[in-house]
Design a protein around this motif. Sequence first.
Motif, PDB file in Angstrom:
ATOM      1  N   UNK A  77      16.929  -2.265   8.211  1.00 18.04           N
ATOM      2  CA  UNK A  77      15.645  -1.549   8.080  1.00 18.04           C
ATOM      3  C   UNK A  77      15.457  -0.903   6.714  1.00 18.04           C
ATOM      4  N   UNK A  78      16.540  -0.369   6.141  1.00 20.52           N
ATOM      5  CA  UNK A  78      16.435   0.265   4.819  1.00 20.52           C
ATOM      6  C   UNK A  78      15.969  -0.749   3.774  1.00 20.52           C
ATOM      7  N   UNK A  79      16.562  -1.926   3.770  1.00 23.84           N
ATOM      8  CA  UNK A  79      16.162  -2.962   2.814  1.00 23.84           C
ATOM      9  C   UNK A  79      14.720  -3.402   3.062  1.00 23.84           C
ATOM     10  N   UNK A  80      14.386  -3.584   4.332  1.00 23.14           N
ATOM     11  CA  UNK A  80      13.038  -4.029   4.670  1.00 23.14           C
ATOM     12  C   UNK A  80      12.004  -3.002   4.197  1.00 23.14           C
ATOM     13  N   UNK A  81      12.235  -1.728   4.465  1.00 25.04           N
ATOM     14  CA  UNK A  81      11.268  -0.670   4.126  1.00 25.04           C
ATOM     15  C   UNK A  81      11.198  -0.398   2.624  1.00 25.04           C
ATOM     16  N   UNK A  82      12.322  -0.544   1.921  1.00 24.43           N
ATOM     17  CA  UNK A  82      12.357  -0.181   0.497  1.00 24.43           C
ATOM     18  C   UNK A  82      12.102  -1.340  -0.460  1.00 24.43           C
ATOM     19  N   UNK A  83      12.325  -2.572  -0.017  1.00 27.24           N
ATOM     20  CA  UNK A  83      12.300  -3.693  -0.964  1.00 27.24           C
ATOM     21  C   UNK A  83      11.248  -4.762  -0.675  1.00 27.24           C
ATOM     22  N   UNK A  84      10.787  -4.858   0.550  1.00 27.41           N
ATOM     23  CA  UNK A  84       9.861  -5.931   0.910  1.00 27.41           C
ATOM     24  C   UNK A  84       8.422  -5.428   0.888  1.00 27.41           C
ATOM     25  N   UNK A  85       7.496  -6.237   0.377  1.00 30.66           N
ATOM     26  CA  UNK A  85       6.082  -5.844   0.375  1.00 30.66           C
ATOM     27  C   UNK A  85       5.573  -5.592   1.794  1.00 30.66           C
ATOM     28  N   UNK A  86       4.489  -4.851   1.908  1.00 31.23           N
ATOM     29  CA  UNK A  86       3.930  -4.449   3.208  1.00 31.23           C
ATOM     30  C   UNK A  86       3.657  -5.646   4.116  1.00 31.23           C
ATOM     31  N   UNK A  87       3.134  -6.739   3.568  1.00 29.56           N
ATOM     32  CA  UNK A  87       2.830  -7.910   4.409  1.00 29.56           C
ATOM     33  C   UNK A  87       4.099  -8.476   5.037  1.00 29.56           C
ATOM     34  N   UNK A  88       5.191  -8.487   4.277  1.00 26.40           N
ATOM     35  CA  UNK A  88       6.467  -8.992   4.807  1.00 26.40           C
ATOM     36  C   UNK A  88       7.056  -8.014   5.821  1.00 26.40           C
ATOM     37  N   UNK A  89       6.908  -6.717   5.560  1.00 24.14           N
ATOM     38  CA  UNK A  89       7.378  -5.719   6.522  1.00 24.14           C
ATOM     39  C   UNK A  89       6.647  -5.883   7.851  1.00 24.14           C
ATOM     40  N   UNK A  90       5.336  -6.104   7.777  1.00 26.28           N
ATOM     41  CA  UNK A  90       4.530  -6.268   8.988  1.00 26.28           C
ATOM     42  C   UNK A  90       4.948  -7.514   9.758  1.00 26.28           C
ATOM     43  N   UNK A  91       5.141  -8.626   9.050  1.00 21.63           N
ATOM     44  CA  UNK A  91       5.565  -9.864   9.700  1.00 21.63           C
ATOM     45  C   UNK A  91       6.940  -9.692  10.349  1.00 21.63           C
ATOM     46  N   UNK A  92       7.858  -9.016   9.654  1.00 20.69           N
ATOM     47  CA  UNK A  92       9.192  -8.758  10.188  1.00 20.69           C
ATOM     48  C   UNK A  92       9.097  -7.922  11.466  1.00 20.69           C
ATOM     49  N   UNK A  93       8.292  -6.873  11.448  1.00 20.39           N
ATOM     50  CA  UNK A  93       8.136  -5.995  12.611  1.00 20.39           C
ATOM     51  C   UNK A  93       7.526  -6.748  13.793  1.00 20.39           C
ATOM     52  N   UNK A  94       6.536  -7.612  13.526  1.00 21.78           N
ATOM     53  CA  UNK A  94       5.940  -8.423  14.605  1.00 21.78           C
ATOM     54  C   UNK A  94       6.987  -9.376  15.175  1.00 21.78           C
ATOM     55  N   UNK A  95       7.754 -10.025  14.298  1.00 23.89           N
ATOM     56  CA  UNK A  95       8.800 -10.942  14.746  1.00 23.89           C
ATOM     57  C   UNK A  95       9.880 -10.226  15.539  1.00 23.89           C
ATOM     58  N   UNK A  96      10.195  -9.004  15.141  1.00 25.14           N
ATOM     59  CA  UNK A  96      11.183  -8.192  15.850  1.00 25.14           C
ATOM     60  C   UNK A  96      10.704  -7.915  17.278  1.00 25.14           C
TER      61      UNK A  96
END
Length: 195
Positions: A77-96
């Motif tokens: 989660x730290x890498x996702x929140x700090x390094x990935x753009x918002x669109x990728x964070x959203x896609x990751x959260x939906x996939x999760x």
Amino acid sequence: MHRREALRNVAFLLGGAISATTMGVLFESFTLPENEKNFVLFSLEDEKILAEFADIIVPTTKSSAGAKAAGLGKFIPMMMKDCYPATMQTSFAKGFKELQAKSMADFKKNYLALTTAEKTKLMVDLRAMAIAQKASKSEDNKDLVYFFTTARDLTLLGYYSSEIGCTKAREYVLIPGRYDGNAPLKPGQKSWATG
């Protein structure tokens, strides 16, 4: 060396084991605009699920601790929140969320209640789904496949840049000798890590 530079170096060493998307995020820039950081939030329960997910990818063996012991439940989660753009964070959260829905659909249990065999079966199914999506260039299960691919990448990256991954999973040599790209390894001998 800063941790981010170390992660970039580990990603480079892992090469083909990391997806092009993750390599792009790591090599393009680690700096996100402030309004894109922490675009999605992960609960303690989410961190437990991510730790269990990562532990299926890199399990504990008799010679080294696995991904859960290396702290991957917090790292991903730290890498996702700090390094990935918002669109990728959203896609990751939906996939999760889709991972958890698939767990309920396939096994009638939430992810944390699954047995190791069930988690492994789910992982095999996700891998097959990712391979099929890449081969057909389809958009089916796009977010779930993105979650799987990115969580797998971050598991490998986080584990092999952790203290456990560098000193227990690989043979640690404080001061490396000469470079030998074709060093013979005995059966069961660990590969090398230098510090």
